[in-house]
Structure formats: C-alpha cells, structure tokens
Design an enzyme around this catalytic site. Structure first.
Site, short mmCIF file in Angstrom:
data_model
loop_
_atom_site.label_atom_id
_atom_site.label_comp_id
_atom_site.label_asym_id
_atom_site.label_seq_id
_atom_site.Cartn_x
_atom_site.Cartn_y
_atom_site.Cartn_z
N CYS A 116 0.83 -1.21 0.00
CA CYS A 116 0.00 0.00 0.00
C CYS A 116 0.86 1.26 0.00
N CYS A 144 -1.75 1.79 -2.87
CA CYS A 144 -2.71 2.88 -2.58
C CYS A 144 -2.08 4.27 -2.60
N LYS A 161 -0.40 5.46 -5.93
CA LYS A 161 -1.50 5.45 -6.91
C LYS A 161 -2.45 6.64 -6.69
N TYR A 194 -9.22 -3.31 -11.12
CA TYR A 194 -8.81 -2.11 -10.38
C TYR A 194 -7.48 -1.52 -10.90
N GLU A 227 -7.21 1.93 -12.95
CA GLU A 227 -6.69 3.09 -12.21
C GLU A 227 -5.40 3.61 -12.85
N HIS A 250 -26.77 20.71 0.89
CA HIS A 250 -26.87 21.32 -0.43
C HIS A 250 -25.80 22.38 -0.61
N GLU A 304 -25.80 14.56 -1.50
CA GLU A 304 -27.24 14.75 -1.25
C GLU A 304 -28.09 14.02 -2.28
P1 FAD Z 1 1.44 -6.16 1.99
O1 FAD Z 1 1.12 -4.73 2.19
O2 FAD Z 1 1.69 -6.62 0.61
O3 FAD Z 1 2.73 -6.44 2.91
C1 FAD Z 1 3.42 -7.66 2.89
C2 FAD Z 1 4.88 -7.38 3.23
O4 FAD Z 1 5.53 -8.61 3.52
C3 FAD Z 1 5.65 -6.77 2.05
O5 FAD Z 1 6.45 -5.69 2.50
C4 FAD Z 1 6.52 -7.91 1.56
O6 FAD Z 1 7.69 -7.47 0.93
C5 FAD Z 1 6.79 -8.64 2.86
N1 FAD Z 1 7.17 -10.04 2.71
C6 FAD Z 1 6.70 -10.94 1.82
N2 FAD Z 1 7.27 -12.15 2.05
C7 FAD Z 1 8.09 -12.00 3.11
C8 FAD Z 1 8.93 -12.88 3.84
N3 FAD Z 1 9.01 -14.17 3.53
N4 FAD Z 1 9.66 -12.39 4.88
C9 FAD Z 1 9.58 -11.08 5.21
N5 FAD Z 1 8.80 -10.20 4.57
C10 FAD Z 1 8.05 -10.66 3.54
N6 FAD Z 1 -6.06 -1.14 -1.18
C11 FAD Z 1 -6.90 -0.19 -0.72
O7 FAD Z 1 -7.54 -0.37 0.31
N7 FAD Z 1 -7.04 1.00 -1.40
C12 FAD Z 1 -6.36 1.28 -2.53
O8 FAD Z 1 -6.52 2.35 -3.10
C13 FAD Z 1 -5.47 0.30 -3.02
N8 FAD Z 1 -4.76 0.53 -4.13
C14 FAD Z 1 -3.86 -0.40 -4.57
C15 FAD Z 1 -3.12 -0.13 -5.71
C16 FAD Z 1 -2.22 -1.05 -6.18
C17 FAD Z 1 -1.42 -0.74 -7.41
C18 FAD Z 1 -2.04 -2.28 -5.48
C19 FAD Z 1 -1.04 -3.28 -5.95
C20 FAD Z 1 -2.77 -2.57 -4.35
C21 FAD Z 1 -3.70 -1.64 -3.88
N9 FAD Z 1 -4.47 -1.87 -2.74
C22 FAD Z 1 -5.35 -0.93 -2.30
C23 FAD Z 1 -4.37 -3.15 -2.02
C24 FAD Z 1 -3.48 -3.02 -0.76
O9 FAD Z 1 -2.24 -2.48 -1.12
C25 FAD Z 1 -3.29 -4.38 -0.11
O10 FAD Z 1 -4.56 -4.93 0.15
C26 FAD Z 1 -2.52 -4.28 1.21
O11 FAD Z 1 -1.26 -3.71 1.03
C27 FAD Z 1 -2.38 -5.67 1.82
O12 FAD Z 1 -1.65 -5.61 3.00
P2 FAD Z 1 -0.88 -6.89 3.56
O13 FAD Z 1 -0.40 -6.52 4.92
O14 FAD Z 1 -1.72 -8.08 3.43
O15 FAD Z 1 0.34 -7.12 2.58
P1 NDP Z 2 -7.69 -8.65 -10.23
O1 NDP Z 2 -7.35 -10.01 -9.82
O2 NDP Z 2 -8.79 -7.93 -9.56
O3 NDP Z 2 -8.00 -8.63 -11.81
C1 NDP Z 2 -7.16 -9.17 -12.75
C2 NDP Z 2 -7.53 -8.65 -14.13
O4 NDP Z 2 -6.60 -9.15 -15.09
C3 NDP Z 2 -8.91 -9.09 -14.59
O5 NDP Z 2 -9.46 -8.09 -15.38
C4 NDP Z 2 -8.59 -10.34 -15.43
O6 NDP Z 2 -9.55 -10.60 -16.43
C5 NDP Z 2 -7.29 -9.92 -16.08
N1 NDP Z 2 -6.43 -11.05 -16.46
C6 NDP Z 2 -6.05 -12.09 -15.69
N2 NDP Z 2 -5.22 -12.90 -16.36
C7 NDP Z 2 -5.07 -12.36 -17.59
C8 NDP Z 2 -4.34 -12.73 -18.74
N3 NDP Z 2 -3.59 -13.82 -18.74
N4 NDP Z 2 -4.42 -11.95 -19.84
C9 NDP Z 2 -5.18 -10.84 -19.84
N5 NDP Z 2 -5.89 -10.42 -18.78
C10 NDP Z 2 -5.84 -11.18 -17.66
O7 NDP Z 2 -6.32 -7.90 -10.11
P2 NDP Z 2 -5.77 -6.48 -9.86
O8 NDP Z 2 -4.34 -6.76 -10.05
O9 NDP Z 2 -6.37 -5.40 -10.68
O10 NDP Z 2 -6.10 -6.15 -8.34
C11 NDP Z 2 -5.71 -6.99 -7.26
C12 NDP Z 2 -6.40 -6.57 -5.99
O11 NDP Z 2 -5.78 -5.40 -5.47
C13 NDP Z 2 -7.86 -6.17 -6.16
O12 NDP Z 2 -8.71 -7.28 -6.04
C14 NDP Z 2 -8.08 -5.18 -5.07
O13 NDP Z 2 -8.62 -5.80 -3.94
C15 NDP Z 2 -6.72 -4.60 -4.78
N6 NDP Z 2 -6.69 -3.21 -5.27
C16 NDP Z 2 -7.51 -2.29 -4.68
C17 NDP Z 2 -7.58 -1.01 -5.16
C18 NDP Z 2 -8.50 -0.01 -4.53
O14 NDP Z 2 -8.96 -0.24 -3.43
N7 NDP Z 2 -8.79 1.09 -5.18
C19 NDP Z 2 -6.78 -0.59 -6.28
C20 NDP Z 2 -5.95 -1.62 -6.83
C21 NDP Z 2 -5.92 -2.88 -6.33
P3 NDP Z 2 -10.78 -11.62 -16.22
O15 NDP Z 2 -11.86 -10.83 -15.54
O16 NDP Z 2 -11.10 -12.04 -17.60
O17 NDP Z 2 -10.27 -12.75 -15.37
#
Ligand code: FAD
Ligand code: NDP
Length: 523
Positions: A86, A91, A94, A228, A232, A498, A503
């Site tokens: 995140c 997050c 992004k 997502y 985004e 408003h 609203e």
């Molecule tokens: P993570 O935050 O992934 O943390 C896991 C940590 O463990 C990492 O630092 C990793 O390097 C470390 N790790 C892994 N393996 C090991 C190991 N063996 N030993 C030690 N360390 C290790 N969520 C939202 O709510 N709002 C958003 O707007 C949003 N936008 C997103 C945009 C993008 C591009 C992405 C990819 C995700 C987004 N998410 C968003 C999802 C959110 O980032 C994740 O749901 C959240 O970070 C999950 O937290 P976590 O603690 O499970 O794992």
């Molecule tokens: P998702 O798993 O939600 O979606 C994957 C997308 O990639 C789908 O559209 C899928 O299509 C497509 N896809 C999968 N495999 C292939 C392939 N081989 N070729 C072409 N297209 C493919 O993944 P994201 O990575 O977007 O997000 C992961 C999670 O991160 C989300 O579920 C969300 O919880 C979290 N997140 C939250 C955000 C927020 O809160 N604003 C922002 C970003 C991430 P199909 O539908 O056909 O399977």
C-alpha cells in the site's frame, strides 16, 4: 485410524509405528515444542498494512513482538522500504498520481472559473515521481520510528518457518537467525503476476511494482488487464498526458456491478483512454529503437502488431507463500497459495492452532488495506487482550480510483438479483450533474447513483453505488449507515447537504422498475 490400516500394519509393527509417527508428526512436534520457553510471544512475517498493525497492537498489550519485512526486487530491479504494498507500490503512490491527473483536469476547468491559464500545461513526470517517492520514503521512515516507539523489534530479513514455533530470518547479507515464538502471523501479501507463457513479457513488461518508481516518463503505454489496477493506472496515465491503451480479454471490473463498470470505462474512453476489448497479447519484442512491438489477437482471431514505449501488466497478483515452508509445518493453503483460515472458529486461524494469517494472503477475503489493518488489530486483541471480536468481512466499502471514481458498498444489482430474486428487490437510481461540472461544461453522462433495497416499507439497503467526483469520500459515510442496517425509509428521510453530490443519494426517488427517466433536474 481406519481398521483395515491398523490390521494391515499389525503385521509390520515397524511400518505401523512409522506410519503413525508420520501421520501425527505435526501434533508431536507441537506437543514437544509446547513445553519450551520461547523468545517471543509473537513473530509476524511481513511488515505491510496488516503485519505492522498487528505487531504494534500486540506490543502495546505488553507482549514481546518481532516483525520481519523483506522486499525482493521486481524483475526490473525496483525495490522499496518498510510498509508493504500500500505504502510503496499501491494505494499511496496510486492515489497521489490519481490526484496529479485530476489536478490537470482541474487546471483545464479553471479557465471557466476565470483563471488565466496558459494554453499548454504539461506534467513533469520526473518532478511528480520525485515528490511522490520522497513522500513514500517519509512513510517508510515513519513506520520504522513507530515500531521502535512501540517496542516492536524490526528485522529487515526474509522469513520462513523452520518448524511450527521457529522462524528462520535471513537478511540481505545472508546472515541467518532463528526466532522461537508462541504465536506467528503470516502477513506476506502478494506480488503482481507476469505471464511467463507470453514470449518477451517477463523481460519487457513492467507491473505496478515498477510504474510508480520509473525514472523516465512511460510514454505510449499498453496496460493489460481489466480490473482495479489496470483501470486506475490507465486513468492516471491518460490524465497525465500519455497515449494510453487498455487491453481487456473479457469484461472490466468483473466483481462489480456491471452497469457502473461500463459507466467508468465509458467515461475513460470519452476522456482519451483507448480500449482494445476481447483482445489478448501474444508476444513482445524490443526493436532496434528500443520500442516494444506487441503482437496481439483480437476477438475475431486476427493477429495485429502495434508499437509501445511501455507495457504495464495488471493481470492479478499471487501470494508469496511459496518459500515459507507452510506445507512442511502443516499450514493448509488453497490452490493459489493463500492461507485457509477459519479453523477453530477463528477467521484468521490457520490449520496450525497458533499460526494465523491476515491481509491479502488470507483465502477468500477482500484485498484491501483497511481490511488487513482491522483484521491485524482485532487478532492482536483476541490473542493478548482477552477480546473475542472477529473481523466483519461483510459489506466492506471500496472505491475504484478511476478518473470518474466509483464508490461502492454492499451487493451489486447482479448479486442482489441472484440472492433475493427480482420480486424482492427495488432499485432506486438517478443520473445527476455534479455542480462543479457545470461551468466548464464537462460531460456528466456517466455520473450515476444506484441504491439497491429489499422491497417493503422497511426494506434494508443492500447495496449503494456511485460514480462521480470524490466517490470514495462520499461512500465512506454511507458504509457506516449500511453497517448499522440502514433501511430505505431511513436513507430517504435523511436531509441532504446542499449543494453536494452526496445529497443526490438521499434524494433518490425513482425506481428502475417504474421505467421513469432517472435524470435529476433542478434542486
Ligand atoms: P502487503 O502490504 O503486501 O505487505 C506484505 C509485506 O511482507 C511486504 O512488504 C513484503 O515485501 C513482505 N514479505 C513478503 N514475504 C516476506 C517474507 N518471507 N519475509 C519477510 N517479509 C516478507 N487497497 C486499498 O484499500 N485502497 C487502494 O486504493 C489500493 N490501491 C492499490 C493499488 C495497487 C497498485 C495495489 C497493488 C494494491 C492496492 N491496494 C489498495 C491493495 C493493498 O495495497 C493491499 O490490500 C494491502 O497492502 C495488503 O496488505 P498486507 O499486509 O496483506 O500485505
Ligand atoms: P484482479 O485479480 O482484480 O483482476 C485481474 C484482471 O486481469 C482481470 O481483469 C482479469 O480478467 C485480467 N487477467 C487475468 N489474467 C489475464 C491474462 N492472462 N491476460 C489478460 N488479462 C488477464 O487484479 P488487480 O491486479 O487489478 O487487483 C488486485 C487486488 O488489489 C484487487 O482485487 C483489489 O482488492 C486490490 N486493489 C484495490 C484497489 C483499490 O482499493 N482502489 C486498487 C488496486 C488494487 P478476467 O476478468 O477475464 O479474469
């Protein structure tokens, strides 16, 4: 033990005892370890949203806690600091880039509000990225300070299980340490998938792990995926002025209400993002000028070539549990490596009683930061504070931060129909014009609100959906109401503020079933 096995093995006593020992090896290991004095009350593997929250909370409750966090570089060598996905590659960067893109739009709009702005206004990628990265680095530092202040031992080391109560930590220099612990939490999150089967993609495509840390502007970009992250990213890249194409193999935002999903992508298309629907990439090569030549297949089976500067794969994420030795210690995972929770009546408890999983790595739960944080805090209180409360994974609100934001809590219309049937639900809806769109004459065709309710005088609200500016800010408050079981009568008897977009939600009165025009006119 089944009778035939017992009879069969009695003939071979050595085989019998070997079989028993093997079958109950996890239990025996657990019993033999359970008598020993252990160094820590809790060791958390993964210092992201969930792991940090859980470890700090446990330490506040007076426990001896260590958290391990280690970032393996992306295939393009991108690496970052403490705080997880995140903070570093999710997050936070992004949302800041989304904001940068919205500001560009606002600069254009500002002319209609009397601002004298030069004809051409450009974004400086290096400057924007530098500012975003500095902010992220300040958060990395902040997390380290917080861990120190709260008495959590932080190890910048890769963790894995040596046995059920021992974590092996290996740092970047290869130095190894063993930590014995009463309880362990797996909070390792996930990483973006790169398709190894598509020639050239692993070498040439980047992912969300790289885009926020790119030193050079991405240029003409192909974003593959329809969820997502793909939408985004494509949204902010378009807003920042890059020629951006999204390649979708099926539908966009599969898990969401499809009417709203289409409005989101229609708005993007109307505002400059190109969509290639029903298309899949077949391969990529780098040409002599350093550009990426992509071959893809369209819905009719035609093969087409096009050149891009950057390919961003956003096709989902995988759990990084492969090297934790979970199978060896008896922690059950699903077919994509996520930990299966829910054992012993505890939603985050794994198949090994003192090992838990939270956040993205937990099977079947929303992958969102606030979910990981809340689950981590509640778990710490159950383990060490005598609390009972379980995480409520139901009705978690979320927002897709596309150029026109889409905020949602509860069921989609499709889910409500499948669960309750058409005769039991009522859908209220409206197309509205945000006031800020009026002076610049921005097209508001996709600004829409839908509230799905159970039929009847006091029917519960089942789902709230909204596309529009600041949808995330608006939906947060309504999710509290939904958590309290708000009914349609209560929602519609609330007095609006408003003039706001919010609203419009409490002013809804037209049902879909009436077939009336849902366009909002006047106040
Ligand atoms: P993570 O935050 O992934 O943390 C896991 C940590 O463990 C990492 O630092 C990793 O390097 C470390 N790790 C892994 N393996 C090991 C190991 N063996 N030993 C030690 N360390 C290790 N969520 C939202 O709510 N709002 C958003 O707007 C949003 N936008 C997103 C945009 C993008 C591009 C992405 C990819 C995700 C987004 N998410 C968003 C999802 C959110 O980032 C994740 O749901 C959240 O970070 C999950 O937290 P976590 O603690 O499970 O794992
Ligand atoms: P998702 O798993 O939600 O979606 C994957 C997308 O990639 C789908 O559209 C899928 O299509 C497509 N896809 C999968 N495999 C292939 C392939 N081989 N070729 C072409 N297209 C493919 O993944 P994201 O990575 O977007 O997000 C992961 C999670 O991160 C989300 O579920 C969300 O919880 C979290 N997140 C939250 C955000 C927020 O809160 N604003 C922002 C970003 C991430 P199909 O539908 O056909 O399977």
């Amino acid at each position: 033990m089944s009778a035939p096995m017992a009879i069969g093995c009695r003939k071979h006593p050595r085989l019998f005892s070997k079989h028993i020992l093997h079958k109950y090896r996890h239990l025996l290991r657990y019993l033999s370890n359970s008598q020993k004095e252990r160094e820590y009350d809790l060791v958390v593997i993964g210092g992201g949203s969930g792991g940090l929250a859980c470890s700090k909370e446990a330490a506040q409750l007076g426990k001896k806690v260590a958290v391990l966090d280690y970032v393996s570089p992306s295939p393009h060598g991108t690496q970052w600091g403490l705080g997880g996905t995140c903070v570093n590659v999710g997050c936070i960067p992004k949302k800041l880039m989304h904001q940068a893109a919205l500001l560009g739009h606002s600069i254009q709009d500002s002319r209609s509000y009397g601002w004298d702005v030069p004809e051409s206004v450009n974004n400086d990628w290096e400057k924007m990225c530098g500012a975003v990265q500095n902010y992220v680095k300040s958060l990395n530092w902040g997390h380290r300070v917080q861990l120190k202040d709260k008495n959590v031992e932080y190890l910048n080391a890769l963790g894995s299980f040596a046995d059920q109560h021992t974590i092996r930590a290996v740092d970047s220099k290869g130095q190894e340490r063993s930590l014995t612990t009463e309880h362990a939490v797996i909070a390792v999150g996930g990483r973006p998938t790169l398709p190894t089967q598509i020639p050239g993609m692993v070498e040439h495509a980047i992912t969300s792990d790289d885009i926020f840390w790119m030193k050079k502007p991405p240029g003409k970009t192909l974003v593959v995926g329809g969820s997502y992250i793909a939408l985004e990213s494509a949204g902010f890249l378009t807003g920042l002025g890059f020629d951006t194409t999204v390649m979708v193999r099926s539908i966009c935002l599969r898990m969401f209400d499809q009417q709203l999903a289409n409005l989101v992508t229609d708005y993007m298309e109307n505002n400059g993002t190109r969509f290639l629907k029903q298309c899949i990439p077949l391969g990529v090569v780098k040409n002599g000028e350093g550009k990426l030549e992509v071959t893809y297949q369209d819905g009719n089976g035609n093969q087409i070539q096009e050149t891009f500067d950057t390919i961003l794969m956003a096709i989902g994420r995988y759990s990084v549990t492969g090297k934790l030795n979970l199978q060896q210690i008896g922690v059950v995972t699903d077919d994509v490596g996520k930990v299966v929770g829910g054992h012993g009546g505890d939603l985050e408890r794994s198949s090994v009683p003192h090992i838990f999983a939270i956040g993205d790595v937990l099977h079947g739960r929303p992958e969102l930061t606030p979910v990981a944080i809340k689950a981590g805090k509640l778990l710490a209180h159950r383990l060490f504070g005598g609390a009972q409360a379980q995480m409520d994974y139901d009705k978690v609100a979320t927002t897709v931060f596309t150029p026109l934001e889409y905020g949602v809590v509860g069921l989609s219309e499709e889910e409500a129909l499948a669960t309750y049937g058409e005769s039991d639900i009522e859908v209220y809806h409206a197309y509205y014009v945000p006031l800020e769109f009026t002076l610049p004459g921005r097209d508001a065709t996709q600004c829409y609100i839908k509230v799905i309710c159970q039929k009847g005088e006091d029917g519960s609200v089942l789902g709230i959906h909204l596309t529009g500016p600041n949808a995330g800010e608006i939906i947060q408050g309504f999710s509290v109401a939904m958590g309290c079981g708000v009914t349609w009568r209560q929602l519609s008897s609330s007095i609006g503020i408003h003039p706001t977009t919010a609203e419009e939600l409490v002013k809804l009165h037209i049902t879909k079933s009436s077939g009336e025009d849902p366009a909002v006119t006047g106040c």
